[in-house]
Structure formats: C-alpha cells, structure tokens
Design a protein around this motif. Structure first.
Motif, short mmCIF file in Angstrom:
data_model
loop_
_atom_site.label_atom_id
_atom_site.label_comp_id
_atom_site.label_asym_id
_atom_site.label_seq_id
_atom_site.Cartn_x
_atom_site.Cartn_y
_atom_site.Cartn_z
N THR A 154 4.76 10.74 1.97
CA THR A 154 4.39 9.43 1.41
C THR A 154 4.53 8.36 2.48
O THR A 154 5.50 8.35 3.25
CB THR A 154 5.29 9.09 0.21
N VAL A 208 -5.64 11.72 2.35
CA VAL A 208 -4.93 10.96 1.32
C VAL A 208 -5.33 11.49 -0.04
O VAL A 208 -6.50 11.48 -0.40
CB VAL A 208 -5.24 9.46 1.44
N GLN A 242 4.85 9.85 -6.87
CA GLN A 242 3.48 10.06 -6.39
C GLN A 242 3.06 11.52 -6.53
O GLN A 242 1.91 11.81 -6.91
CB GLN A 242 3.38 9.65 -4.91
N TYR A 285 0.84 -1.19 0.00
CA TYR A 285 0.00 0.00 0.00
C TYR A 285 0.88 1.24 0.00
O TYR A 285 1.87 1.31 0.72
CB TYR A 285 -0.91 0.02 1.23
N ILE A 286 0.53 2.21 -0.84
CA ILE A 286 1.25 3.49 -0.86
C ILE A 286 0.23 4.61 -0.88
O ILE A 286 -0.80 4.52 -1.55
CB ILE A 286 2.18 3.59 -2.10
N ALA A 287 0.50 5.64 -0.09
CA ALA A 287 -0.43 6.78 0.00
C ALA A 287 0.34 8.09 0.03
O ALA A 287 1.37 8.20 0.70
CB ALA A 287 -1.28 6.66 1.26
N GLN A 343 -6.29 -0.98 5.92
CA GLN A 343 -6.16 0.31 5.23
C GLN A 343 -6.99 1.37 5.94
O GLN A 343 -6.52 2.48 6.19
CB GLN A 343 -6.62 0.17 3.78
N LEU A 356 -5.68 4.76 7.85
CA LEU A 356 -6.18 6.08 7.46
C LEU A 356 -6.87 6.76 8.65
O LEU A 356 -6.76 7.98 8.81
CB LEU A 356 -7.14 5.95 6.29
N ASP A 376 -3.45 7.07 -3.84
CA ASP A 376 -2.96 5.84 -3.24
C ASP A 376 -3.13 4.66 -4.19
O ASP A 376 -3.87 4.73 -5.17
CB ASP A 376 -3.64 5.55 -1.90
N TYR A 377 -2.37 3.59 -3.89
CA TYR A 377 -2.47 2.32 -4.60
C TYR A 377 -2.42 1.21 -3.57
O TYR A 377 -1.68 1.30 -2.59
CB TYR A 377 -1.30 2.13 -5.57
N ALA A 378 -3.20 0.15 -3.79
CA ALA A 378 -3.19 -1.00 -2.89
C ALA A 378 -3.09 -2.27 -3.72
O ALA A 378 -3.73 -2.40 -4.76
CB ALA A 378 -4.46 -1.02 -2.04
#
Length: 223
Positions: A115, A57, A145, A46-48, A70, A74, A60-62
């Motif tokens: 990030t 946020v 990002q 996971y990236i946010a 997640q 958050l 993001d990608y999961a």
C-alpha cells in the motif's frame, strides 16, 4: 513522542477502531479514508493498493489529488521504482514541501501486495507530525484495502453465483479431494457431489476441475 498529544493519540485509536470495523465488514471506502487521515490536509490525499508481481494498481482512492502527480507516481511505479521511496517523495515534494509518501509491506516477500499513501504533512512542526501518525494506522489501512479489493473481485467473479453447498464442494476440490472423499466429508452421496461439480463448472464456464480450482485459488489469493 505523544507527550502533550493526548488528543492526537485518542483520535488515532478511534481511527484504528474504525479501520478494524471496516476490515471486518469489508466496508472501507473514500469517506473512511478521509476520516482516518484526520491528521493530514483534507485534500491532496491518495491511497493505492499495488500488486508487486506486476506493479499494477488494483484499488485506489484520491481526494483532490493532482491527476498529473498521480500519473507521475504510477508511471514511476510501473518503471520498477516502487522500492525507491525517496524518489516517490521527491515527486510530491516538488509540488508541495509538506507533502509526503508512506508505504507498507513493500519489502515483505511473503506478501503480494503493498500500500502507498500520499498526503500533505500539515503537522510537520509539532510533536506529532503526520508522517509519524500515519505509521500507526498503515497496517490497518493496508488490510482494509486488501479486503476491499477482495470484495470487489468476489463481486465481479462468477464464483458469487455458486450456492453455499457448491462453494463448499469447490473448496474441497481445490484441496485435492475426489468426489468420493467430498461425499464422505459432507455426508452426501458421490452422485450428488458429481451433480454439484457439473453445476459448478457450468456456472464458472470452466472446462474442467483444474480450471475451476484456478479461479477459486485466484479469488482467495489474499487470505
């Protein structure tokens, strides 16, 4: 640290080059994220990108990441616990002892964005653990990002409706130049500048120059 780990080092350098290309082309996506995270598990990624001004946020990608975890992360961020990296790590480690969290630009007061990356640290018992390798690519992940988010906002902004000349005029307006000054800079008449300004306000649905400037400044806040 990399003694006997030439394969990992070579892969890291390739990952950095891939991220540099994605930054230049504004092409960072889920596939690239998975590829540059080769040293972690192929799932539970996971990236946010987090706006530190309001702890929201922005992008993001999961990858096979638990929706419940997640939401827990958050929620913690929204409760102003973003700087407590150990707390964030505890949420993930409760699910998997090899899980980890890495952050970038969290304490940089000159940066509005940070990030966060969550991953499973499958190489925790080798000389090149995932928790170390990710530190080498984090600056590039962060910038990729940022540029992705910038491109998303530009695409969704009415500013993309402006012609090249209109964008030039808007940039000079945002710099505080008058119509006369803009005309001299661009080598066009003040009357032509006035027409460009009218079209800019119409396309942006902006009531005045100040509103148009605000839209332009908001779009360019990342750079």
């Amino acid at each position: 640290m990399f003694l006997g780990c030439t394969e990992e080092l070579s892969s890291i350098l390739k990952a950095i080059e891939l991220l540099k290309t994605s930054i230049k082309d504004r092409s960072f996506d889920l596939t690239i994220f998975e590829e540059v995270m080769f040293f972690a598990e192929k799932e539970a990624l996971y990236i946010a990108l987090i706006d530190k001004s309001n702890l929201s946020v922005k992008a993001d990608y999961a990858v096979a990441f638990s929706p419940d975890l997640q939401q827990q992360l958050l929620k913690s961020i929204n409760c102003n616990k973003l700087n407590n990296i150990n707390l964030l790590k505890s949420y993930t480690k409760a699910r998997n002892p090899l899980s980890d969290i890495a952050t970038y630009d969290m304490d940089n007061q000159d940066s509005r964005f940070a990030t966060m990356v969550a991953f499973n640290n499958k190489r925790s018992n080798t000389s090149a653990p995932a928790s170390y390798l990710i530190e080498l690519i984090l600056p590039y992940l962060h910038k990729a990002q940022l540029f992705r988010y910038e491109s998303m906002r530009a695409f969704n902004s009415p500013i993309h409706l402006l012609t090249g000349r209109e964008k030039e005029v808007l940039d000079w307006i945002s710099s505080g130049k008058t119509n006369g000054e803009i005309g001299m800079i661009l080598g066009i008449s003040q009357y032509t500048v006035k027409n460009h300004v009218a079209k800019i306000l119409e396309k942006l649905n902006a009531p005045n120059r100040s509103a148009a400037m605000a839209l332009n400044n908001e779009l360019n806040i990342l750079v």
